[in-house]
Design a protein around this motif. Sequence first.
Motif, short mmCIF file in Angstrom:
data_model
loop_
_atom_site.label_atom_id
_atom_site.label_comp_id
_atom_site.label_asym_id
_atom_site.label_seq_id
_atom_site.Cartn_x
_atom_site.Cartn_y
_atom_site.Cartn_z
N ALA A 153 0.83 -1.20 0.00
CA ALA A 153 0.00 0.00 0.00
C ALA A 153 0.87 1.25 0.00
O ALA A 153 0.57 2.22 -0.71
N PHE A 158 -6.85 -1.91 -4.92
CA PHE A 158 -6.29 -2.83 -3.95
C PHE A 158 -7.13 -4.10 -3.98
O PHE A 158 -8.37 -4.04 -3.94
N ALA A 170 -7.33 -5.98 1.09
CA ALA A 170 -7.61 -4.81 0.27
C ALA A 170 -8.21 -3.67 1.09
O ALA A 170 -7.87 -2.50 0.87
N VAL A 171 -9.07 -4.01 2.03
CA VAL A 171 -9.69 -2.98 2.87
C VAL A 171 -8.64 -2.29 3.74
O VAL A 171 -8.61 -1.06 3.88
N TYR A 219 -5.43 -2.12 3.10
CA TYR A 219 -4.60 -1.32 2.19
C TYR A 219 -5.27 0.02 1.91
O TYR A 219 -4.61 1.07 1.90
N ARG A 220 -6.57 -0.02 1.61
CA ARG A 220 -7.30 1.23 1.32
C ARG A 220 -7.24 2.16 2.52
O ARG A 220 -7.00 3.37 2.36
N GLU A 221 -7.46 1.63 3.70
CA GLU A 221 -7.42 2.48 4.90
C GLU A 221 -6.05 3.12 5.06
O GLU A 221 -5.94 4.30 5.42
N ALA A 250 -3.94 3.83 2.62
CA ALA A 250 -3.80 4.86 1.59
C ALA A 250 -4.54 6.13 1.97
O ALA A 250 -4.03 7.25 1.77
N LEU A 251 -5.75 6.00 2.49
CA LEU A 251 -6.52 7.17 2.89
C LEU A 251 -5.83 7.91 4.04
O LEU A 251 -5.79 9.15 4.07
N ASP A 268 -10.42 9.29 -1.48
CA ASP A 268 -11.26 8.10 -1.60
C ASP A 268 -11.62 7.81 -3.06
O ASP A 268 -11.72 6.66 -3.47
N VAL A 274 -9.33 5.38 -5.14
CA VAL A 274 -9.08 4.02 -4.67
C VAL A 274 -10.30 3.14 -4.89
O VAL A 274 -11.41 3.48 -4.47
N VAL A 296 -11.63 -0.99 -4.34
CA VAL A 296 -11.32 -2.17 -3.53
C VAL A 296 -11.94 -3.40 -4.15
O VAL A 296 -13.13 -3.42 -4.48
#
Length: 214
Positions: A40, A57, A74-75, A77-79, A81-82, A88, A91, A93
């Motif tokens: 990430a 992700f 993936a979740v 990773y997204r968190e 990145a944010l 948002d 990105v 997911v």
Amino acid sequence: MISTQAWADARRLWDHHLMHHTPRPCSVAVGLGSHDLGVADAAVELYRRGMTPLIVFTGATSRTTRDRMPRGEAVHYRERALELGVPDSAVLVEPRARNTGENLRFSRELLEEAGVDVSSVLLISKPYEERRAHATARKLWQGVEFVSASSPMAFEEYVDSIGDDRLVIDMLVGALQRLMIYPAQGFMVEDPVPDEVAAAYERLCRAGFTSRLV
């Protein structure tokens, strides 16, 4: 105690697993799920450098990630990145994939459904998975150019970051075995292993670094 020969052989495998691509602007970045949040972080850095307008992700959970990433790779990773400032809207997911092949197939489907035109992909993985991910992508997602990327870490730095020398070498050996056997099983394109790399792999197997073999 890991011998000097084993370290030299492990470093040879590490160098082979890296694709040594120079990052360049691509249609999308795809970050392959794993235990390593460095994937990430690498995606975020490439986004900041203007190498991609969009990050996907991909990844569910596995036996090695379900405790650390209970909401899915993936979740998490997204968190990450944010938290690091990626908007948002940049990105997507894909939360179902449980292996590299599914990572790629499901990401491709997600992008098609979103109407994203993809001609090139920044394929972001753990450093020692670059070559396998690239060979898998070339098999499953044809007509697209792939540029491999990972956290820019030296071998010794990566070993220190994991904190388990033997585990890292086991993972390098397991990844090399998959490069050799997966093409025949239809999972990836052929990517020949040089003789000196194969010899290093055999020595490491004989030395007992086999916990990640299939």
